[in-house]
Design an enzyme around this catalytic site. Structure first.
Site, short mmCIF file in Angstrom:
data_model
loop_
_atom_site.label_atom_id
_atom_site.label_comp_id
_atom_site.label_asym_id
_atom_site.label_seq_id
_atom_site.Cartn_x
_atom_site.Cartn_y
_atom_site.Cartn_z
N CYS A 163 -4.80 88.23 84.28
CA CYS A 163 -5.87 88.37 83.29
C CYS A 163 -7.25 88.17 83.90
CB CYS A 163 -5.71 87.34 82.19
SG CYS A 163 -4.11 87.40 81.46
N SER B 142 1.55 90.05 87.87
CA SER B 142 2.03 90.80 86.72
C SER B 142 1.34 92.15 86.68
CB SER B 142 1.71 90.02 85.45
OG SER B 142 1.79 90.88 84.34
N CYS C 100 -12.06 80.88 81.58
CA CYS C 100 -13.09 81.84 81.18
C CYS C 100 -14.32 81.16 80.58
CB CYS C 100 -12.54 82.81 80.16
SG CYS C 100 -11.07 83.64 80.75
#
Lengths: 179, 639
Positions: B336, B356, B566
């Site tokens: 991500c 991933s 984040c």
């Protein structure tokens, strides 16, 4: 650079690292050694050194650019560094400088087209009582006059200087001339 | 349990090592000393710096190179103070108190020295304050005001001395504004262990450079933008696409869609004068509509989608390894964080198979908008402009990756940072905190708490665990963890581990029926997961995996490139500090707790997407085409 040359280079550096220890404090001795053998520390070498010593390449670059005796560009076979600090200045370094520029046909900071000589300024060489002083590679000349400049250069040209001969023997790879 | 991994194994020199308090060799001890600062007496543990002492008793000492996240450097000299008995002025940030001393912080000598230091900095600082994005948020500007600089004692550059480096998709470097405080270097080398920036040459010729003074786009920069957050001036900034976004909004033929991530919503209030930790999610929706965006979606939707895809991928990998007994890359790494992805591509390209293949939520949403949403609303995807509001500068690089156009178009057209969004909102004359609240647009309106916590470190792991536990064990997460809060993966410790024994398994849910026949093979197994934040910690994990340590036994590891996740991203409001990040994390977790649906697989919009559009299920053909991607081994050697 050829692949085999790169491998040879890496092996060389690894050998030095074994001698100086495998941590960041070995960085300066390793760089000095590379500088001595190859005449310069290329960007590729910096990355190899960083890889072997487990530090960041940019740190090696920072260290190399900090010291004026470690260069990342190929310089001439003989690097002439003339002291420009006050004592040498008062004892006539300007005339010596002009003589050097005339004889070699280059300005300070430049390399002769045949790749033999590089002319640079140096700050104090610690020879204030015997100025003007200049350094040819690692050999110091004191009380230089415009007349002796000619002799010094000839000495280099004919490669009979004690240091030059020594250097020739220790070189495992002669620096390629600057094009 | 994770002491070995959390100890400081930094390879950087002592001077560049993270040491928020104390100086190497003079660490804080139990011995107490009395310090008198400006006639105020205080007793502190030996080793505390003068600056820390002054802070404790509310005396302000100006700083520039000092930063809470970084080690002491003592290079800018602005914090000089007079210490009785010392011949020269001393830097407060680098002076550990070891014996009783008397300090004066604003004598004539001190004031004059500071003024001279500022004047010297300004003599090299080509800063055109009007035309600088840090106008009014600049530490140098603030100090110049504080010390009443009304003329340039040592001159001022007439012209720019350097060329602005715009080679990177994410970052812009303008060395004319640099004051050589070396915060970016300490951030890059020590905090993030990436090693892109360093000082070239010395004395008046010194300059912050990359390796070989190459453009930022050509070196190993991972675009995390942590240096931007710590730069005291405007020398570093994100690549700003605001003009292009305004142009798209003003173009009536374009359908401009924006997705907002949870972290910017938790941080954007800081740009409008609020204290950190005030999420403005629903006020922001109204403001964005006012700005002229046609639809406002919640990135949490695609965060939920990511969880389903990434979770399924993990289960498939485990199935392959445990049942089919095939060689498969484990542990699986999350993908991500685009900064982390690029870090891996540069420094550990041999581990790319572990990453991933699922795209990040931003890119998944882009692909879904330009396909599913376009079909649903009968809009030609060429007229759709997707904008992403992200806390991140690396997202700008990610949306410009050549492989990110699986929808047939560029999946995400522009990535905006929190700061740029705040700029756009104030440009539109909107007072964000005063806006009425409004909801996200359909068809992706509903979000879950799992999506929200993606913004904090450990959040992806927590969200994934909530889903995996329920899908595999057939029980409620609440039975295992109170309120479905998986506390062990939360917090700001560098690397966190969790082991979860799967005691019994439930039936295979409909969603995964065609992929895996039953869960029997998982019964009695222990799921081992870990979470790491900041690439310095990521590096520890990777080295541990290489050495076959504890991390190599894990099945799933979450990585986030930025410290804190984040919410501490390179696109977040400036400044940043541990306490600001903690406040933002609190805001995010409280938002999670306020959602009714808190698990990704329960998100009705996601379920609908799988029944209507991605009909062959998670990790199926359509989802593989749209929601998964590949990576490029980049290597760390710079040619």
């Amino acid at each position: 650079m050829l692949v085999s040359e790169r491998e040879q280079l890496r092996a060389n550096i690894e050998r030095q690292v074994k001698e100086f220890g495998n941590d960041r404090s070995a960085l300066i001795p390793v760089l000095q050694d590379v500088q001595h053998k190859y005449g310069h520390v290329s960007e590729y070498v910096m990355q190899v050194v960083a890889d072997i010593l487990h530090i960041h390449p940019v740190e090696v670059y920072g260290v190399a650019s900090f010291y004026s005796f470690i260069g990342h560009k190929q310089k001439g076979r003989f690097i002439i560094r003339l002291c420009r600090t006050i004592s040498c200045d008062m004892q006539g370094k300007d005339r010596v400088a002009r003589q050097l520029e005339n004889d070699l046909g280059i300005q300070f900071g430049e390399t002769t087209p045949d790749g033999n000589f590089t002319l640079e300024w140096a700050n104090c060489l610690g020879m204030c009582d015997q100025g003007p002083a200049l350094l040819v590679n690692e050999r110091i000349y004191t009380k230089v006059t415009p007349e002796t400049v000619h002799d010094i250069l000839e000495e280099c040209r004919t490669l009979f200087g004690v240091y030059a001969l020594q250097e020739k023997e220790t070189l495992c790879e002669l620096p390629t001339p600057v094009k | 349990m994770s002491i070995e991994l959390n100890k400081n194994t930094s390879r950087s020199p002592l001077s560049q090592r993270i040491q928020p308090m104390g100086i190497p060799g003079l660490e804080i001890t139990d011995k107490l000393v009395t310090v008198t600062i400006d006639d105020k007496e205080v007793t502190v543990p030996s080793g505390t710096t003068i600056l820390e002492v002054a802070k404790q008793i509310g005396i302000r000492i100006p700083t520039l190179c000092y930063h809470e996240d970084l080690c002491v450097a003592g290079v800018c000299r602005i914090c000089v103070v007079e210490v009785e008995g010392q011949r020269t002025l001393q830097t407060a940030c680098a002076y550990p108190v070891t014996e009783p001393i008397t300090v004066r912080t604003h004598t004539r000598k001190v004031r004059q020295a500071r003024r001279h230091i500022l004047d010297l900095m300004l003599s090299k600082h080509y800063g055109e304050c009007y035309a600088c994005f840090r106008n009014n948020n600049c530490e140098l500007q603030a100090l110049a005001k504080e010390y009443g600089v009304d003329f340039f004692r040592f001159g001022h550059p007439e012209k720019p001395r350097f060329k602005v480096d715009r080679s990177s998709h994410s970052l812009v470097r303008d060395m004319d504004k640099c004051i050589l405080c070396r915060r970016c270097i300490r951030t890059c080398i020590d905090l993030q262990e990436v090693g892109v920036l360093e000082v070239d040459k010395r004395s008046d010729q010194s300059k912050v450079i990359t390796f070989g003074d190459k453009p930022l786009g050509e070196v190993v920069c991972i675009n995390c933008g942590q240096c931007i957050n710590r730069c005291p001036t405007g020398a570093l900034r994100a690549n700003d696409p605001t003009e292009e976004v305004w142009a798209a909004i003003d173009d009536p033929t374009k359908h401009v869609v924006i997705q907002t991530a949870p972290s910017p919503r938790a941080g954007i209030g800081e740009c409008f004068g609020l204290e950190p930790g005030h999420p403005l999610t629903f006020e922001l929706n109204t403001a964005l509509r006012e700005c002229g965006f046609d639809k406002i979606f919640d990135t949490n939707f695609s965060a939920d989608l990511t969880i389903i895809e990434e979770g399924t991928e993990l289960l498939l990998r485990l199935h392959k390894a445990l049942v089919e007994k095939k060689a498969v890359a484990l542990p699986q790494f999350t993908s991500c964080s685009p900064g982390w992805v690029k870090y891996l591509e540069h420094f550990y390209p041999e581990y790319i198979p572990n990453l991933s293949s699922a795209k990040s939520p931003q890119q998944m949403f882009g692909a879904v908008i330009k396909t599913y949403y376009a079909q649903l609303n009968k809009i030609d995807p060429k007229d759709i402009v997707t904008v992403a509001l992200m806390p991140c500068s690396a997202k700008k690089f990610e949306c410009n990756r050549p492989e990110m156009c699986d929808s047939g178009w560029k999946d995400v057209d522009y990535g905006l940072t929190t700061r740029e969004m705040a700029q756009m909102i104030s440009e539109a004359g909107i007072d964000l905190p005063a806006m009425p609240k409004s909801d996200f647009d359909d068809p992706f309106g509903t979000a879950t708490g799992s999506g929200v916590i993606f913004g904090a470190t450990g959040g992806v792991m927590e969200a994934a665990l909530r889903t995996v536990i329920e899908l595999v064990c057939g029980i409620k997460v609440e039975d295992l963890f109170e309120h479905a809060d998986i506390i062990p993966v939360r917090g700001f410790e560098g690397i966190r581990f969790l082991e979860l024994p799967i005691k019994k398994v439930g039936p295979v849910p409909d969603l995964l029926k065609n992929l895996i026949p039953d869960w029997k093979w998982l019964e009695g197994a222990t799921l081992k997961v870990a979470a790491a934040h900041g690439t310095a910690n990521a590096k520890l994990v990777m080295e541990d995996i290489k050495a076959g340590g504890r991390c190599s036994e894990c099945h799933f590891i979450e990585f986030m490139a930025c410290p804190g996740g984040c919410l501490g991203g390179g696109g977040q409001p400036i400044p940043t500090s541990p306490s600001i990040r903690a406040a933002r994390a609190k805001a995010i977790y409280s938002e999670d707790a306020s959602y009714e649906i808190r698990k990704s697989h329960e998100n009705p919009a996601v379920v609908k997407l799988y029944t209507e559009f991605l009909t062959d299920g998670p990790c199926g053909h359509i989802s593989h085409k749209l929601l998964h991607t590949g990576y490029t081994p980049r290597g760390k050697y710079i040619v």
